[in-house]
Design a protein around this motif. Structure first.
Motif, short mmCIF file in Angstrom:
data_model
loop_
_atom_site.label_atom_id
_atom_site.label_comp_id
_atom_site.label_asym_id
_atom_site.label_seq_id
_atom_site.Cartn_x
_atom_site.Cartn_y
_atom_site.Cartn_z
N GLY A 8 11.32 70.51 67.66
CA GLY A 8 11.48 70.27 69.05
C GLY A 8 12.60 70.73 69.78
N THR A 9 11.90 72.36 69.83
CA THR A 9 12.50 72.59 70.97
C THR A 9 11.18 72.88 71.90
N SER A 10 11.01 72.96 73.63
CA SER A 10 9.51 73.67 74.33
C SER A 10 9.95 74.80 74.56
N ILE A 11 8.51 75.37 74.87
CA ILE A 11 8.84 77.10 75.74
C ILE A 11 7.42 76.34 76.15
N THR A 12 8.28 76.19 78.12
CA THR A 12 7.07 76.34 79.26
C THR A 12 6.97 76.68 79.95
N GLY A 13 5.70 77.84 80.28
CA GLY A 13 6.24 78.60 81.30
C GLY A 13 4.88 78.11 82.52
N ASP A 14 5.42 78.57 83.95
CA ASP A 14 4.21 77.98 84.78
C ASP A 14 3.36 79.41 84.92
N GLY A 15 4.05 80.78 84.70
CA GLY A 15 2.78 81.85 84.07
C GLY A 15 2.56 82.38 83.50
N GLY A 16 2.76 81.91 81.92
CA GLY A 16 2.80 81.97 81.06
C GLY A 16 4.22 81.97 79.93
N GLY A 17 3.06 81.60 78.51
CA GLY A 17 4.81 80.94 77.76
C GLY A 17 4.87 81.81 76.87
N ILE A 18 4.43 82.41 76.25
CA ILE A 18 4.97 84.30 75.91
C ILE A 18 4.46 84.75 75.98
N ASP A 19 5.32 85.80 76.90
CA ASP A 19 4.81 87.63 76.53
C ASP A 19 5.53 88.37 76.05
N ILE A 20 4.39 88.61 74.89
CA ILE A 20 5.25 89.80 74.61
C ILE A 20 4.37 91.34 74.40
N ASP A 21 4.75 92.07 74.96
CA ASP A 21 4.40 93.94 74.61
C ASP A 21 5.03 94.84 73.61
N SER A 22 4.37 95.32 73.11
CA SER A 22 5.76 95.15 71.79
C SER A 22 5.44 96.51 70.85
N ALA A 23 5.92 97.37 70.64
CA ALA A 23 5.28 98.93 69.81
C ALA A 23 6.10 98.25 68.44
N GLY A 24 6.38 97.57 68.62
CA GLY A 24 6.89 96.67 66.65
C GLY A 24 7.08 96.27 66.44
N SER A 25 6.65 95.65 65.37
CA SER A 25 5.67 95.10 64.60
C SER A 25 7.18 92.72 65.43
N VAL A 26 5.39 92.43 65.04
CA VAL A 26 6.09 90.88 66.10
C VAL A 26 5.75 90.01 64.55
N THR A 27 7.22 89.38 64.18
CA THR A 27 6.58 87.70 63.19
C THR A 27 7.62 87.01 63.20
N GLY A 28 7.19 86.32 62.95
CA GLY A 28 8.02 84.60 63.47
C GLY A 28 7.54 83.14 63.24
#
Length: 186
Positions: A8-28
């Motif tokens: 039911g949660t929504s993520i909406t972006g005009d320039g992108g939804g999710i943008d991640i730059d990371s030196a560590g792990s990304v999980t979820g």
């Protein structure tokens, strides 16, 4: 970095939804819908040997412009593990690029792209692609301009490729007969 969203949660972006730059792990596990009007719906760039392990249960819809991917994940050495249970749309749909850690992707629903459906590249690691569920459609040329493989898998430095699909899966693209393209090089 670990992140999770509930149904039911929504993520909406005009320039992108999710943008991640990371030196560590990304999980979820992301259970809501993710959309972008302009840009990638999901863009993740991980440096070093960090890993990416994500599950998307909702729909993922990239922008309508050139290069507005549904999901784009790059790892400089760690493994990439991706599961999509909702539909993914973009230009291309899903782009995964590994550098020796291996890439595993389970597509459990349709993936649609204007310039490729599923594109996976890896240097020396193993690419494992499973297109699960009867009736899953992988479309690489949704706009009909004769550009885009349904599935394109490639390695460049001795990696290997494993692909498995349900017998009722449909894969289509626009590059002549190249609906599924795989190349392994040294």
């Amino acid at each position: 970095m670990a992140f999770n969203t509930s149904a039911g949660t929504s993520i909406t972006g005009d320039g992108g939804g999710i943008d991640i730059d990371s030196a560590g792990s990304v999980t979820g596990t992301l259970s809501g819908n993710i959309t972008s009007a302009n840009g990638d719906a999901v863009h993740i760039d991980v440096t070093g040997a960090a890993t990416v392990n994500l599950t998307f249960n909702g729909t993922v819809d990239g922008g309508s412009g050139v290069g507005d991917d549904g999901i784009e994940i790059t790892s400089a050495g760690g493994s990439i593990t991706l599961v999509t249970n909702g539909t993914v749309t973009g230009e291309p749909g899903v782009v995964l690029a590994g550098a020796g850690g291996g890439v595993t992707y389970d597509a459990n629903n349709d993936v649609t792209g204007d310039a490729g459906g599923i594109i996976i590249s890896e240097t020396s690691g193993l690419i494992t692609l499973r297109v699960n569920n009867a009736g899953t459609n992988i479309q690489g040329d949704n706009d009909g301009d004769l550009v885009g493989d349904g599935i394109n898998l490639s390695t460049s430095a001795g990696g290997s490729i494993f692909m498995d699909a349900d017998s009722a899966t449909t894969v289509s693209g626009g590059n002549g007969d190249d609906r599924i393209f795989g190349a392994s090089g040294n």
